[in-house]
Structure formats: C-alpha cells, structure tokens
Design a protein around this motif. Structure first.
Motif, PDB file in Angstrom:
ATOM      1  N   VAL A 193      -5.203  14.757  -1.001  1.00  0.00           N
ATOM      2  CA  VAL A 193      -6.263  15.723  -0.656  1.00  0.00           C
ATOM      3  C   VAL A 193      -7.599  15.001  -0.552  1.00  0.00           C
ATOM      4  O   VAL A 193      -8.356  15.201   0.406  1.00  0.00           O
ATOM      5  CB  VAL A 193      -6.336  16.872  -1.700  1.00  0.00           C
ATOM      6  N   HIS A 194      -7.917  14.117  -1.539  1.00  0.00           N
ATOM      7  CA  HIS A 194      -9.188  13.387  -1.509  1.00  0.00           C
ATOM      8  C   HIS A 194      -9.256  12.450  -0.301  1.00  0.00           C
ATOM      9  O   HIS A 194     -10.303  12.308   0.323  1.00  0.00           O
ATOM     10  CB  HIS A 194      -9.377  12.584  -2.804  1.00  0.00           C
ATOM     11  N   GLU A 195      -8.128  11.831   0.031  1.00  0.00           N
ATOM     12  CA  GLU A 195      -8.059  10.941   1.194  1.00  0.00           C
ATOM     13  C   GLU A 195      -8.389  11.720   2.472  1.00  0.00           C
ATOM     14  O   GLU A 195      -9.140  11.256   3.332  1.00  0.00           O
ATOM     15  CB  GLU A 195      -6.642  10.346   1.282  1.00  0.00           C
ATOM     16  N   SER A 196      -7.842  12.935   2.580  1.00  0.00           N
ATOM     17  CA  SER A 196      -8.077  13.771   3.764  1.00  0.00           C
ATOM     18  C   SER A 196      -9.514  14.296   3.798  1.00  0.00           C
ATOM     19  O   SER A 196     -10.124  14.397   4.873  1.00  0.00           O
ATOM     20  CB  SER A 196      -7.095  14.949   3.781  1.00  0.00           C
ATOM     21  N   LEU A 197     -10.074  14.601   2.634  1.00  0.00           N
ATOM     22  CA  LEU A 197     -11.467  15.070   2.573  1.00  0.00           C
ATOM     23  C   LEU A 197     -12.423  13.990   3.071  1.00  0.00           C
ATOM     24  O   LEU A 197     -13.431  14.285   3.727  1.00  0.00           O
ATOM     25  CB  LEU A 197     -11.828  15.467   1.133  1.00  0.00           C
ATOM     26  N   LEU A 205       3.431  20.101  -2.155  1.00  0.00           N
ATOM     27  CA  LEU A 205       3.482  19.330  -0.906  1.00  0.00           C
ATOM     28  C   LEU A 205       2.460  18.190  -0.883  1.00  0.00           C
ATOM     29  O   LEU A 205       2.603  17.244  -0.118  1.00  0.00           O
ATOM     30  CB  LEU A 205       3.219  20.257   0.287  1.00  0.00           C
ATOM     31  N   LEU A 206       1.400  18.310  -1.673  1.00  0.00           N
ATOM     32  CA  LEU A 206       0.361  17.284  -1.687  1.00  0.00           C
ATOM     33  C   LEU A 206       0.017  16.872  -3.118  1.00  0.00           C
ATOM     34  O   LEU A 206       0.258  17.634  -4.060  1.00  0.00           O
ATOM     35  CB  LEU A 206      -0.929  17.805  -1.019  1.00  0.00           C
ATOM     36  N   ILE A 234       2.005  17.394   5.897  1.00  0.00           N
ATOM     37  CA  ILE A 234       2.644  18.729   5.899  1.00  0.00           C
ATOM     38  C   ILE A 234       3.068  19.073   7.323  1.00  0.00           C
ATOM     39  O   ILE A 234       2.676  18.396   8.282  1.00  0.00           O
ATOM     40  CB  ILE A 234       1.673  19.833   5.390  1.00  0.00           C
ATOM     41  N   THR A 235       3.852  20.138   7.463  1.00  0.00           N
ATOM     42  CA  THR A 235       4.242  20.629   8.790  1.00  0.00           C
ATOM     43  C   THR A 235       3.372  21.832   9.153  1.00  0.00           C
ATOM     44  O   THR A 235       2.672  22.397   8.303  1.00  0.00           O
ATOM     45  CB  THR A 235       5.715  21.073   8.801  1.00  0.00           C
ATOM     46  N   GLY A 255      -6.434  22.830   0.025  1.00  0.00           N
ATOM     47  CA  GLY A 255      -5.872  21.665  -0.658  1.00  0.00           C
ATOM     48  C   GLY A 255      -5.205  22.054  -1.966  1.00  0.00           C
ATOM     49  O   GLY A 255      -4.102  21.603  -2.291  1.00  0.00           O
ATOM     50  N   ARG A 256      -5.878  22.908  -2.743  1.00  0.00           N
ATOM     51  CA  ARG A 256      -5.356  23.358  -4.038  1.00  0.00           C
ATOM     52  C   ARG A 256      -4.042  24.123  -3.849  1.00  0.00           C
ATOM     53  O   ARG A 256      -3.094  23.965  -4.625  1.00  0.00           O
ATOM     54  CB  ARG A 256      -6.410  24.255  -4.705  1.00  0.00           C
TER      55      ARG A 256
END
Length: 582
Positions: free
Chosen positions: A30-34, A24-25, A56-57, A16-17
């Motif tokens: 990132v928190h939403e995906s976590l 790109l993020l 992302i791709t 994520g970092r």
C-alpha cells in the motif's frame, strides 16, 4: 483467494485498508503504491495503481469499492432467479440502467438489485422514483451482469440502451468529444446528419409522444448530459447518453426546426411539425445557451390529447353550471388563475370554443399561441419588438370584437385597458398567477386598480389546479395512514363509509400509479355582497367566507370530492392545494 469481511467492517475505510483486510495487500504494498500516486501528483486513483502493479484484479477492486460504500458483492453465476422477480423490472430499463433484480419482497415492496458500478446511484434512484420500490443494491462484475441480462431479458427490438451503445461506439462522434466551441460549421452539419444521433432522437421523441409527455428536455451539464421528459406534470429522467453527443443532438433538432445551426450564442425558438400514428403533433423548440452547451426543450402539442370541451375539464355539475353562467355574460371580465402549468390556457380555450359561433367575433392575444382554432383571430405577442399585451389589446378594440382574450395581466396598463374593454361592452377573458380565487382581488388592487373599477367590471374568478388521476388498470382500494389524513386535516371519522384508492403501478401507467390529469376548481361569482366588501377594502379571508356563502366550493373541498369519487389520491390533492389553504 480473497476473503470478504462483513460490510460493516469495510464501509467508509480507505481502499488500501479494505484490501489489507481482504488479505490481498500488505502495508508495504500500500505504501509503495501511495508513493507512485504522490509522484504522479494525485492524477491517478490508488486503486488504478494497485491494478497496474498487478497486486489485485479488477474483480478484487470492485468488491473493495462496494464494501467501501457499504454494499455487498454478489456472484451472479449459477444463480436462478424466479420469473416473477425478473418481471418487476422492464427489459428496456434493466438493460438501459444495467440493473439486474435478485429478490423482491412484496410485503415491504423492497427489491434487491445487482449493478456493476457502485457509483451508479442514478440507476437505483430512478428505479425507486419510476417504479416505487425501496431499493437495496449489491455489486457484481460487468461480465456476469451482461450474461445475466442476456439470459433473462431476451429483447429483440432495439432499445434506448442499444442506441446509446451504438453512439458510444461510433468513431465519428468520438472525434468531437471535448471539442466544445471549436467545432466548425461543416463538422456541425456532419454531426447533425449522423445516423446514430438521428436514431436516438427519433426514439426519444416517439417514446415521449407515446407516453403522452408534455415536454422533452435535453440538458448539458459539466460532467453529463441529461434527457428528461414531463408526464402528467412530473419530470422523469431517461438513460443519459454520452456528453459528447450534446452538440450533435442540439444541431439535429435545429435542422429539424429550420433554425441556424451555426448560431450557438443566442436563444432560438422554432417548431417541428410531425405526424405520428396519423395524428398531427407540433413540437415547439426552445434553444437556450448555457455554461456547458445548449439546453433544448421541446413542448409537445398533441391536439388529439386535448379535448377542448368544457364538460371534459373535470368540472363537477355545479361548477360547470357556474362556468356556463359566467361565459355567457354580455360583458365584464372573467379571470382564470393558478400557478404555471395548472391548465389555465386549456380552460380559456375551452371557454372560447364554447362561444365560437358564426355570429361572434373573438380575438386573442397570446404568448405563445399554443393551439390554432378555426374561427378565432389569434395574435402572437412579441415584446422584443414592442408588441406587448397592452399595445396589442388597444389595436384589438379597433377590430370590432365581441370577446377578447388577454393571455395574462402583468401590469397596470394591461389591466386598465382590459377594464376599458369590458366597460365598452366586451367580454374579456384573462389569467393571473394567484393561489386562489379571493386573493386575485388583492393582486389586482396591488397593480394599482381602483376598487370601483374592479367591482364594476369583474364578473367571476376561476382558480384551478391539475391533479393526476389514478390509473384504472391498477386502481386498488386501501385505508390511508394517520399521516396521510393529517395532510388534509381529516380523521378516520371523516372518511367513514367512503372508499379511498391508489394506483399500485403497472405497464399502462409506467408503474407510476397515475394516468392522465384532471382539474380541481374554485369558482367565485361576484354578487352585491362581494362587491360591497371589495369597496370597503375587506380582507381576502372575509371575501373567501362571503364567496363560500354564495356557493363557492374551495379547491380543497373539490379535491376531497375527487378523492371520494376514486379519481385521485390524498397525496395529489394535498400537494396541489397546500398553498391555497395556507
């Protein structure tokens, strides 16, 4: 468009970092995906969540994963690679391992390659092992790599990678993935007859025989299935096929060896006779049940590759004379010693073949009988039914032999019967596992033999090792480093005026720098002084010095002679004689 920071800023960071650094993020995404990952209890990787959400791709993720491992991303489009660089990696290897060469530095022998999977460590490790390069990896995308391989490696004939690809695409084989022990007999028969499996096995067998491999290994593990073969004593890994093929491959081998394909709980042994290029090849099959399936090893017995003549073993003129002196004794014991795989059996067969005349009766006890030789009565040991070396040897002595060969002295009983055989007028050949010739005496005494029996019957001991020979096609003169010389306790003064060689690596030797093997020997012939020392319980070091005074050259000394003759390398002799000199 993603910006790609320097690799040093990405290595070791969370995915994520890294994607935030690439622009790109955002932290929110990132928190939403976590949160999604936590809801699925960690059953999905964070990168996969980013892809699902369309943040992302696949290419972005590949760049980030490469950076995380400290690897750069390279775009292969519009790159022109010189043919000299392409030629550094054979087409079959490039395609099989999905490796594409980008740059080659001759001075440092460093090659830079592109791979499409940052986790493909085996590819770069094997490239280093097989071709001897220092390897630097960069990551590219799968489509670009495929285009580059098709453009630069135009290969018409079917290679191992193509065969594995065919297996991966085979719908019948896919059905059995993960089924383990639940496959029934009819399905196993179907798997064994699968065309892709037959093609793959035939390719591997023929390739191994063509490369003069001595063993072929098929090994199931928890997460993968490995194929390896041994050439000149060293194991090399082939491109691994899908794990789902393990049952199919072992079943196919069992069918070829006439073994029970339904039995998967007990070890089995068999053989597969082949004729390759007009030469008879015998494949000895060993099937062993393991935690993750059946491990299958094939021993390749190619009689055309073994010249059972004493003058072809690599003995120097003086050693050859000593061996001939030993084997022509009317009675007594001759021991050939060395670790497993040091060529003891070949030496024994060569001695027996030299003595194999119409007026001599020779009987052997072996486990297993490796080569059938006309004129020799050969007995296969079968401990599981009580047919041990000792029991067999007792019966052999009632068969009126002149010469006996005992595969190995493993216990006091076998040693005592061998001594009785020699005392009653027989010449006995046998083997032991010791580091060098003088230490064999201590081993025999440790078994419980009396010193007077050892001195009365022992005529000589041949200790040996096998070293790889430098490939004649890429043999190159060089000056060794201080470290290499120290390995054999040499100085530059010792090698003054002598030429030393190594193999650069070429097509003829699979880029190893070696082709074939030869023996190094240490021959201890008993005389009155040595017998007196044994009776007085002299130490191994005292026996060694007495043997050297009597004309014995040590393994290390004979190894040095091979180095100075340009036959082998310092590394080989150091590796094979370090235990003997300890």
């Amino acid at each position: 468009m993603a910006k790609i920071p320097p690799v040093s800023e990405l290595k070791g960071r969370t995915i994520g970092r890294i994607l935030i650094k690439m622009g790109l993020l955002t932290r929110e995404k990132v928190h939403e995906s976590l949160k999604v990952q936590q809801e699925r209890k960690g059953q999905v990787k964070l990168g996969e969540v980013f892809l699902e959400k369309g943040f992302i791709t696949q290419k972005d993720l590949r760049i980030a994963l490469a950076g995380q491992r400290g690897m750069e991303y390279v775009d292969l489009e519009n790159q022109e690679i010189p043919q000299a660089v392409i030629d550094q990696i054979p087409a079959q290897m490039a395609r099989s391992y999905r490796i594409f060469p980008l740059k080659h530095d001759k001075s440092s022998n460093r090659i830079t390659v592109a791979i499409d999977n940052p986790d493909n460590f085996r590819a770069t490790d094997d490239l280093s092992t097989l071709l001897g390069f220092a390897v630097e990896s960069k990551v590219t995308d799968t489509d670009s790599l495929t285009v580059a391989l098709d453009k630069y490696y135009k290969e018409d004939k079917e290679g191992l990678g193509d065969l594995i690809g065919e297996i991966e695409g085979d719908q019948t084989l896919k059905q059995f993935q993960g089924r383990g022990e639940s496959i029934d007999l009819e399905d196993i028969k179907e798997l064994a007859e699968s065309n892709p499996v037959k093609k793959l096995l035939n390719y591997v067998l023929l390739q191994a025989i063509r490369d003069k491999a001595s063993d072929i290994h098929f090994e199931p593990f928890e997460e993968e299935f490995k194929m390896r073969y041994r050439i000149d004593g060293v194991l090399y890994e082939m491109v691994p096929p899908p794990k789902s093929i393990a049952v199919a491959l072992s079943s196919r081998i069992k069918v070829m060896a006439n073994l029970d394909i339904a039995e998967r709980r007990l070890p089995q042994d068999g053989r597969i006779p082949l004729v390759v290029g007009g030469n008879p090849i015998d494949l000895r099959v060993s099937v062993l049940p393991t935690m993750f399936g059946e491990s299958v090893v094939l021993r390749v017995l190619d009689r055309t590759q073994v010249d059972l003549r004493l003058d072809m073993l690599g003995l120097r003129p003086r050693e050859l004379e000593m061996v001939n002196q030993l084997i022509n004794k009317p009675n007594g014991i001759v021991v050939v010693t060395g670790p497993t795989g040091s060529g003891k059996t070949t030496t024994l067969y060569s001695c027996l073949k030299a003595l194999n005349t119409i007026d001599t009766k020779i009987i052997t006890t072996e486990n297993p009988v490796e080569y059938d030789i006309d004129g020799l009565v050969q007995v296969q040991i079968r401990p599981e039914i009580g047919l041990t070396f000792a029991r067999c040897l007792r019966s052999i002595l009632r068969q009126d032999p002149d010469i006996c060969m005992v595969g190995e002295i493993r216990d006091l009983e076998t040693a005592e019967i061998s001594i009785q055989a020699s005392l009653t007028g027989h010449l006995v050949f046998t083997t032991l596992h010791t580091n060098d010739a003088p230490s064999t005496i201590a081993r025999l005494l440790d078994l419980g033999l009396e010193t007077f029996l050892v001195t009365a019957t022992m005529e000589g001991i041949i200790a040996q090792r096998l070293v790889r020979k430098i490939c004649n096609h890429c043999k190159t003169e060089y000056t060794p480093s201080e470290e290499q010389l120290m390995e054999l306790e040499l100085t530059h003064e010792d090698i003054k005026g002598k030429k030393l060689y190594y193999g650069r690596g070429c097509e003829n030797c699979n880029n190893t720098g070696y082709r074939g093997r030869t023996g190094i020997y240490e021959i201890m012939i008993f005389n009155d002084e040595i017998r007196d020392l044994i009776m007085n319980h002299a130490s191994t070091s005292v026996l060694r010095e007495a043997s050297r005074r009597a004309g014995m050259k040590t393994l290390r000394e004979n190894g040095l002679a091979l180095i100075y003759d340009g036959i082998t390398t310092i590394d080989e002799v150091g590796r094979e004689t370090i235990a003997a000199e300890a």
